[in-house]
Write an enzyme that holds these catalytic residues in place. Structure first.
Site, PDB file in Angstrom:
ATOM      1  N   PHE A  25       0.837  -1.191   0.000  1.00 51.64           N
ATOM      2  CA  PHE A  25       0.000   0.000   0.000  1.00 51.64           C
ATOM      3  C   PHE A  25       0.873   1.242   0.000  1.00 51.64           C
ATOM      4  O   PHE A  25       1.781   1.370   0.811  1.00 51.64           O
ATOM      5  CB  PHE A  25      -0.940   0.020   1.225  1.00 51.64           C
ATOM      6  CG  PHE A  25      -2.249  -0.641   0.940  1.00 51.64           C
ATOM      7  CD1 PHE A  25      -2.317  -2.012   0.744  1.00 51.64           C
ATOM      8  CD2 PHE A  25      -3.422   0.094   0.814  1.00 51.64           C
ATOM      9  CE1 PHE A  25      -3.516  -2.638   0.433  1.00 51.64           C
ATOM     10  CE2 PHE A  25      -4.624  -0.511   0.505  1.00 51.64           C
ATOM     11  CZ  PHE A  25      -4.684  -1.881   0.313  1.00 51.64           C
ATOM     12  N   CYS A  31      -5.812  15.359   0.665  1.00 49.91           N
ATOM     13  CA  CYS A  31      -7.055  15.050  -0.047  1.00 49.91           C
ATOM     14  C   CYS A  31      -7.733  16.370  -0.417  1.00 49.91           C
ATOM     15  O   CYS A  31      -7.589  17.364   0.285  1.00 49.91           O
ATOM     16  CB  CYS A  31      -7.982  14.209   0.831  1.00 49.91           C
ATOM     17  SG  CYS A  31      -9.529  13.760  -0.012  1.00 49.91           S
ATOM     18  N   CYS A  46     -16.355  15.423   2.220  1.00 55.53           N
ATOM     19  CA  CYS A  46     -16.353  14.010   2.629  1.00 55.53           C
ATOM     20  C   CYS A  46     -16.154  13.951   4.142  1.00 55.53           C
ATOM     21  O   CYS A  46     -15.111  14.352   4.654  1.00 55.53           O
ATOM     22  CB  CYS A  46     -15.223  13.287   1.889  1.00 55.53           C
ATOM     23  SG  CYS A  46     -15.207  11.513   2.191  1.00 55.53           S
ATOM     24  N   CYS A  49     -14.569   9.818   6.478  1.00 54.36           N
ATOM     25  CA  CYS A  49     -13.280   9.178   6.185  1.00 54.36           C
ATOM     26  C   CYS A  49     -12.725   8.442   7.407  1.00 54.36           C
ATOM     27  O   CYS A  49     -12.696   8.976   8.508  1.00 54.36           O
ATOM     28  CB  CYS A  49     -12.290  10.236   5.725  1.00 54.36           C
ATOM     29  SG  CYS A  49     -10.730   9.542   5.161  1.00 54.36           S
ATOM     30  N   ASP A  50     -12.200   7.231   7.160  1.00 56.84           N
ATOM     31  CA  ASP A  50     -11.659   6.406   8.243  1.00 56.84           C
ATOM     32  C   ASP A  50     -10.131   6.460   8.311  1.00 56.84           C
ATOM     33  O   ASP A  50      -9.524   5.619   8.978  1.00 56.84           O
ATOM     34  CB  ASP A  50     -12.135   4.952   8.068  1.00 56.84           C
ATOM     35  CG  ASP A  50     -11.646   4.324   6.758  1.00 56.84           C
ATOM     36  OD1 ASP A  50     -10.924   5.000   5.987  1.00 56.84           O
ATOM     37  OD2 ASP A  50     -11.987   3.150   6.513  1.00 56.84           O
ATOM     38  N   THR A  51      -9.524   7.416   7.627  1.00 61.02           N
ATOM     39  CA  THR A  51      -8.076   7.355   7.391  1.00 61.02           C
ATOM     40  C   THR A  51      -7.345   8.625   7.814  1.00 61.02           C
ATOM     41  O   THR A  51      -7.828   9.730   7.560  1.00 61.02           O
ATOM     42  CB  THR A  51      -7.832   7.146   5.879  1.00 61.02           C
ATOM     43  OG1 THR A  51      -8.473   5.935   5.495  1.00 61.02           O
ATOM     44  CG2 THR A  51      -6.360   7.040   5.554  1.00 61.02           C
ATOM     45  N   GLU A 116      -7.172   3.546  -5.651  1.00 58.46           N
ATOM     46  CA  GLU A 116      -8.423   3.861  -4.949  1.00 58.46           C
ATOM     47  C   GLU A 116      -8.596   5.373  -5.038  1.00 58.46           C
ATOM     48  O   GLU A 116      -7.802   6.121  -4.460  1.00 58.46           O
ATOM     49  CB  GLU A 116      -8.317   3.475  -3.469  1.00 58.46           C
ATOM     50  CG  GLU A 116      -7.929   2.046  -3.194  1.00 58.46           C
ATOM     51  CD  GLU A 116      -9.131   1.120  -3.020  1.00 58.46           C
ATOM     52  OE1 GLU A 116     -10.242   1.624  -2.779  1.00 58.46           O
ATOM     53  OE2 GLU A 116      -8.945  -0.101  -3.158  1.00 58.46           O
ATOM     54  N   HIS A 207      -9.738  -6.255   6.098  1.00 58.40           N
ATOM     55  CA  HIS A 207      -8.531  -6.004   6.904  1.00 58.40           C
ATOM     56  C   HIS A 207      -8.910  -5.590   8.324  1.00 58.40           C
ATOM     57  O   HIS A 207      -8.198  -5.912   9.273  1.00 58.40           O
ATOM     58  CB  HIS A 207      -7.650  -4.942   6.243  1.00 58.40           C
ATOM     59  CG  HIS A 207      -8.359  -3.676   5.881  1.00 58.40           C
ATOM     60  ND1 HIS A 207      -9.358  -3.639   4.929  1.00 58.40           N
ATOM     61  CD2 HIS A 207      -8.237  -2.410   6.345  1.00 58.40           C
ATOM     62  CE1 HIS A 207      -9.795  -2.395   4.810  1.00 58.40           C
ATOM     63  NE2 HIS A 207      -9.147  -1.638   5.675  1.00 58.40           N
TER      64      HIS A 207
HETATM   65  C1  LIG Z   1      -9.487   6.484   2.546  1.00 57.67           C
HETATM   66  S1  LIG Z   1     -10.101   6.357   0.907  1.00 57.67           S
HETATM   67  C2  LIG Z   1      -8.707   6.945  -0.061  1.00 57.67           C
HETATM   68  C3  LIG Z   1      -8.953   6.947  -1.545  1.00 57.67           C
HETATM   69  C4  LIG Z   1      -9.867   8.032  -2.102  1.00 57.67           C
HETATM   70  N1  LIG Z   1      -9.689   9.289  -1.471  1.00 57.67           N
HETATM   71  C5  LIG Z   1     -11.321   7.601  -2.014  1.00 57.67           C
HETATM   72  O1  LIG Z   1     -12.044   8.168  -1.223  1.00 57.67           O
HETATM   73  O2  LIG Z   1     -11.681   6.689  -2.761  1.00 57.67           O
HETATM   74  C6  LIG Z   1     -10.054   4.575   0.586  1.00 57.67           C
HETATM   75  C7  LIG Z   1     -11.386   3.873   0.523  1.00 57.67           C
HETATM   76  O3  LIG Z   1     -11.965   3.852   1.816  1.00 57.67           O
HETATM   77  C8  LIG Z   1     -13.343   4.166   1.700  1.00 57.67           C
HETATM   78  N2  LIG Z   1     -13.777   4.664   2.996  1.00 57.67           N
HETATM   79  C9  LIG Z   1     -13.363   5.787   3.609  1.00 57.67           C
HETATM   80  N3  LIG Z   1     -13.962   5.938   4.793  1.00 57.67           N
HETATM   81  C10 LIG Z   1     -14.779   4.868   4.957  1.00 57.67           C
HETATM   82  C11 LIG Z   1     -15.655   4.451   5.993  1.00 57.67           C
HETATM   83  N4  LIG Z   1     -15.850   5.185   7.097  1.00 57.67           N
HETATM   84  N5  LIG Z   1     -16.339   3.293   5.824  1.00 57.67           N
HETATM   85  C12 LIG Z   1     -16.169   2.545   4.691  1.00 57.67           C
HETATM   86  N6  LIG Z   1     -15.336   2.888   3.701  1.00 57.67           N
HETATM   87  C13 LIG Z   1     -14.647   4.044   3.812  1.00 57.67           C
HETATM   88  C14 LIG Z   1     -13.353   5.188   0.592  1.00 57.67           C
HETATM   89  O4  LIG Z   1     -14.643   5.381   0.044  1.00 57.67           O
HETATM   90  C15 LIG Z   1     -12.408   4.564  -0.388  1.00 57.67           C
HETATM   91  O5  LIG Z   1     -13.057   3.587  -1.169  1.00 57.67           O
HETATM   92  N1  LIG Z   2      -5.711  -3.657   4.017  1.00 57.20           N
HETATM   93  C1  LIG Z   2      -6.251  -2.548   3.511  1.00 57.20           C
HETATM   94  N2  LIG Z   2      -7.001  -2.618   2.389  1.00 57.20           N
HETATM   95  C2  LIG Z   2      -7.475  -1.448   1.878  1.00 57.20           C
HETATM   96  N3  LIG Z   2      -8.185  -1.270   0.729  1.00 57.20           N
HETATM   97  C3  LIG Z   2      -8.382   0.041   0.536  1.00 57.20           C
HETATM   98  C4  LIG Z   2      -7.801   0.744   1.583  1.00 57.20           C
HETATM   99  C5  LIG Z   2      -7.644   2.211   1.591  1.00 57.20           C
HETATM  100  O1  LIG Z   2      -7.497   2.816   2.646  1.00 57.20           O
HETATM  101  O2  LIG Z   2      -7.640   2.771   0.495  1.00 57.20           O
HETATM  102  C6  LIG Z   2      -7.252  -0.205   2.468  1.00 57.20           C
HETATM  103  C7  LIG Z   2      -6.503  -0.157   3.694  1.00 57.20           C
HETATM  104  O3  LIG Z   2      -6.321   0.887   4.341  1.00 57.20           O
HETATM  105  N4  LIG Z   2      -6.012  -1.350   4.148  1.00 57.20           N
HETATM  106  S1  SF4 Z   3     -12.540   8.921   1.995  1.00 54.49           S
HETATM  107 FE1  SF4 Z   3     -10.946  10.174   2.959  1.00 54.49          FE
HETATM  108  S2  SF4 Z   3      -9.318  10.228   1.512  1.00 54.49           S
HETATM  109 FE2  SF4 Z   3     -11.166   9.549   0.364  1.00 54.49          FE
HETATM  110  S3  SF4 Z   3     -12.159  11.423  -0.415  1.00 54.49           S
HETATM  111 FE3  SF4 Z   3     -13.002  11.077   1.590  1.00 54.49          FE
HETATM  112  S4  SF4 Z   3     -11.709  12.331   2.947  1.00 54.49           S
HETATM  113 FE4  SF4 Z   3     -10.584  12.043   1.054  1.00 54.49          FE
HETATM  114 MG   LIG Z   4      -8.311   2.180   4.494  1.00 55.02          MG
END
Ligand SMILES: C[S@@+](CC[C@H](N)C(=O)[O-])C[C@H]1O[C@@H](n2cnc3c(N)ncnc32)[C@H](O)[C@@H]1O
Ligand SMILES: Nc1nc2[nH]cc(C(=O)O)c2c(=O)[nH]1
Ligand code: SF4
Ligand SMILES: [Mg+2]
Length: 213
Positions: A25, A31, A46, A49-51, A116, A207
């Site tokens: 990864f 973003c 957005c 977001c979990d990241t 992604e 994951h």
């Molecule tokens: C962190 S994002 C990064 C890539 C890109 N910014 C996007 O949104 O596709 C990676 C994936 O996690 C999904 N995601 C983010 N937050 C989530 C959440 N709380 N529950 C489920 N999927 C989530 C996003 O929709 C995306 O498919």
């Molecule tokens: N193991 C793992 N798989 C993923 N697939 C999409 C992810 C992401 O954050 O984009 C993710 C991530 O964060 N971890």
């Molecule tokens: S899921 Fe996170 S990284 Fe993806 S568009 Fe939303 S704020 Fe940006």
């Molecule tokens: Mg993720």
């Protein structure tokens, strides 16, 4: 161009049709739909977001001055395993930084490149597997690809309308709201969508179930 990388790690692809594959990864910093600061979340486009994609301080993160340097670092993480190298480029929003020279450098070290993206920027040519995940309140310009991954439920998105776009597969992924109790409702909503229309299939964040990154 200098690349700002939050973190890089070896794990399994957890989501979508490629779930279960060994993958490096590459998580870019930054973003265009959220600053990444909690104080700004409620006012962001957005909001779920979990990241953490702020800064370059994560595992194997940093600033990379050339595409070759970044590709070499990703190659080292894959290691000596002899099979086809698989890389998932994510973020943050990877399309802010993934340019043609980096695609070329990653291919040169042998990676199949999956991405992604939120789809608000056109995809760079040469990507091998493109996943677009639309966000309510944003304009998706990248309306074709390998898989569309709808995080559900999301107010302001009509799932039916997404079939006007051109994706090989349509996946629905329950929104992770951070607690088992809250997630029960999002799981049920995603299952209900699949049961009401068999063009959808369920994507789980495996994951998280396995305690992997
Ligand atoms: C962190 S994002 C990064 C890539 C890109 N910014 C996007 O949104 O596709 C990676 C994936 O996690 C999904 N995601 C983010 N937050 C989530 C959440 N709380 N529950 C489920 N999927 C989530 C996003 O929709 C995306 O498919
Ligand atoms: N193991 C793992 N798989 C993923 N697939 C999409 C992810 C992401 O954050 O984009 C993710 C991530 O964060 N971890
Ligand atoms: S899921 Fe996170 S990284 Fe993806 S568009 Fe939303 S704020 Fe940006
Ligand atoms: Mg993720």
């Amino acid at each position: 161009m200098t690349y700002a990388v939050k973190e890089m790690f070896l794990t399994l692809q957890g989501e979508g049709l490629q779930a279960g594959r060994r993958a490096v990864f590459l998580r870019f910093a930054g973003c265009n739909l959220w600053s990444g600061r909690e104080a700004d979340r409620a006012g962001a486009i957005c909001r779920f977001c979990d990241t953490d994609f702020v800064g370059t301080d994560g595992e194997n993160g940093g600033k990379f001055a050339t595409p070759e340097a970044l590709a070499a670092a990703a190659g080292l993480l894959w290691g000596e395993e002899p099979g086809d190298r698989f890389l998932v480029v994510t973020g943050g929003e990877p399309m802010l930084q993934l340019d043609p020279p980096l695609v070329e450098a990653l291919h040169k070290v042998g990676f199949e490149i999956a991405v992604e993206s939120n789809g608000t920027l056109p995809a760079t040519p040469g990507i091998d597997w493109l996943c677009i995940s639309p966000k309510a309140g944003s304009e998706v310009v990248q309306r074709s690809g390998d898989e569309l991954k709808l995080v559900w439920p999301q107010q302001g998105i009509d799932p039916e309308a997404l079939f006007d776009w051109d994706f090989r597969a349509y996946l629905v992924q329950p929104m992770d709201r951070g607690s088992e109790a809250a997630n029960r409702a999002t799981h049920e909503a995603a299952i209900a969508l699949v049961m009401s229309d068999c063009r959808w299939r369920l994507s789980l964040q495996t994951h998280k179930l396995l305690g992997l990154k």
